[in-house]
Scaffold this active site. Structure first.
Site, PDB file in Angstrom:
ATOM      1  N   TYR A 135       0.826  -1.202   0.000  1.00 26.33           N
ATOM      2  CA  TYR A 135       0.000   0.000   0.000  1.00 26.33           C
ATOM      3  C   TYR A 135       0.865   1.258   0.000  1.00 26.33           C
ATOM      4  O   TYR A 135       1.875   1.341   0.701  1.00 26.33           O
ATOM      5  CB  TYR A 135      -0.937   0.018   1.205  1.00 26.33           C
ATOM      6  CG  TYR A 135      -2.100  -0.949   1.117  1.00 26.33           C
ATOM      7  CD1 TYR A 135      -2.448  -1.568  -0.075  1.00 26.33           C
ATOM      8  CD2 TYR A 135      -2.868  -1.231   2.237  1.00 26.33           C
ATOM      9  CE1 TYR A 135      -3.526  -2.445  -0.146  1.00 26.33           C
ATOM     10  CE2 TYR A 135      -3.943  -2.106   2.177  1.00 26.33           C
ATOM     11  CZ  TYR A 135      -4.265  -2.706   0.985  1.00 26.33           C
ATOM     12  OH  TYR A 135      -5.329  -3.579   0.917  1.00 26.33           O
ATOM     13  N   LEU A 146     -17.961   0.464  -1.189  1.00 26.24           N
ATOM     14  CA  LEU A 146     -18.683   1.514  -1.919  1.00 26.24           C
ATOM     15  C   LEU A 146     -18.297   1.519  -3.391  1.00 26.24           C
ATOM     16  O   LEU A 146     -18.515   2.505  -4.097  1.00 26.24           O
ATOM     17  CB  LEU A 146     -18.410   2.888  -1.300  1.00 26.24           C
ATOM     18  CG  LEU A 146     -18.762   3.063   0.181  1.00 26.24           C
ATOM     19  CD1 LEU A 146     -18.481   4.492   0.620  1.00 26.24           C
ATOM     20  CD2 LEU A 146     -20.216   2.682   0.463  1.00 26.24           C
ATOM     21  N   ALA A 147     -17.706   0.429  -3.850  1.00 25.94           N
ATOM     22  CA  ALA A 147     -17.296   0.285  -5.256  1.00 25.94           C
ATOM     23  C   ALA A 147     -16.359   1.413  -5.680  1.00 25.94           C
ATOM     24  O   ALA A 147     -16.451   1.927  -6.799  1.00 25.94           O
ATOM     25  CB  ALA A 147     -18.513   0.224  -6.173  1.00 25.94           C
ATOM     26  N   GLY A 148     -15.468   1.787  -4.784  1.00 27.29           N
ATOM     27  CA  GLY A 148     -14.496   2.822  -5.099  1.00 27.29           C
ATOM     28  C   GLY A 148     -15.111   4.195  -5.300  1.00 27.29           C
ATOM     29  O   GLY A 148     -14.463   5.096  -5.824  1.00 27.29           O
ATOM     30  N   PHE A 200     -21.444   6.986  -6.817  1.00 28.19           N
ATOM     31  CA  PHE A 200     -21.867   8.356  -6.520  1.00 28.19           C
ATOM     32  C   PHE A 200     -21.746   9.282  -7.726  1.00 28.19           C
ATOM     33  O   PHE A 200     -22.357  10.350  -7.743  1.00 28.19           O
ATOM     34  CB  PHE A 200     -21.046   8.922  -5.365  1.00 28.19           C
ATOM     35  CG  PHE A 200     -21.105   8.104  -4.117  1.00 28.19           C
ATOM     36  CD1 PHE A 200     -22.268   8.033  -3.371  1.00 28.19           C
ATOM     37  CD2 PHE A 200     -20.002   7.383  -3.690  1.00 28.19           C
ATOM     38  CE1 PHE A 200     -22.341   7.265  -2.218  1.00 28.19           C
ATOM     39  CE2 PHE A 200     -20.058   6.615  -2.535  1.00 28.19           C
ATOM     40  CZ  PHE A 200     -21.227   6.544  -1.798  1.00 28.19           C
TER      41      PHE A 200
END
Length: 300
Positions: A53, A212-214, A218
């Protein structure tokens, strides 16, 4: 905060905090300490890392914060992953992106993670991706050595399908405790291909990355995203919830598999949304409404 028991001597907070974007946040080390403390106050005690990461930097950033207030280590569970090799200026000896689950690499990765995180043990180590060149006997040897030395308490996997999980588990005389997989109302693959079924079969609570699916739900303008967003907005209104992200989290949290969403925002308000979702109960029809809209058709 709800907790999920993985084994007799280890439980996770139901909401897991993911540090994969830590290097992108504009936080001083002191600010990060405060941020960690705020998570702990919310009841979030499980912190998810991986060696790669932040281009191999996030573990050290987190470890530097722990060094300022080392007593925080006793209030948390640390998860990290290994097995992916990236081409990076921080790993100049990597010539191509590849997977490495050799005993040597697993042990070296853990030693580096312990140093970076400034801790003397990791609560759960995950193999980050299935390795097509994996020797499960070597992985088992590495796990046994790390467990015997007290450097890793427990083990699990990430992104493993049924066959990968069963194969590795067959070489171990202790259970793999979790599988961190992509689960969201947008990404249904692991709901439908038997991966989540195996978690329930083995009584293994899964961790859900990108719940949140990336963030695509939104902002995406495609027809399927608009339909899903409209459905989420309607359900949020029916329940009396302001933000659809709470419904997205609740959709996972209401599933009987004891899914633990991994929340990766640097904003406290977004983390609080995930925590509030713990109090949301969806009806079965609301759950299936979201599922069917995501699939684009009624279930058979």
């Amino acid at each position: 905060m709800q907790r999920v028991e993985l084994t007799e001597d280890l439980s996770f907070s139901r909401i897991v905090y993911g540090l994969w974007r830590l290097s992108d946040w504009d936080m001083s080390t002191k600010d990060l300490v405060v941020h960690i403390e705020n998570c702990l106050k919310l009841g979030i005690t499980t912190f998810d890392h991986a060696d790669i990461y932040g281009n191999y930097t996030c573990e050290k950033i987190f470890g530097d914060a722990l060094a300022l207030k080392p007593e925080l280590r006793n209030e948390m569970e640390i998860v990290t992953k290994c097995g992916i090799k990236l081409v990076s200026e921080n790993r100049p000896y990597h010539s191509i992106k590849s997977y490495d689950t050799s005993k040597e690499h697993i042990i070296a990765s853990v030693e580096q993670s312990l140093k970076n995180l400034q801790t003397n043990y990791i609560d759960v180590l995950l193999i980050h991706r299935p390795d097509p060149f994996m020797n499960p006997a070597e992985v088992a040897e590495a796990f046994i050595q790390l467990k015997t030395e007290g450097k890793v308490r427990h083990f699990g996997v990430s992104n493993f399908k049924r066959s990968h999980f069963k194969m590795l588990q067959s070489y171990l005389d202790f259970p793999l405790l979790t599988n961190q997989i992509e689960l969201s109302a947008v990404h249904l693959e692991n709901f439908e291909d038997g991966t989540l079924d195996l978690c329930q079969e083995e009584r293994i609570p899964p961790m859900a990355w990108s719940p949140l699916a990336g963030g695509s739900i939104f902002s995406s303008k495609d027809e399927s995203s608009l339909a899903l967003r409209n459905t989420l907005t309607k359900i949020a209104g029916d329940i009396g919830v302001q933000d659809i992200d709470e419904i997205l989290y609740a959709w996972l949290l209401n599933h009987p598999a004891h899914i633990m969403p991994v929340v990766g925002s640097g904003k406290l308000s977004r983390i609080e949304s995930a925590v509030r979702a713990l109090d949301i109960s969806l009806t079965r029809e609301q759950w299936f409404d979201i599922f069917q809209v995501s699939k684009g058709h009624e279930i058979a």
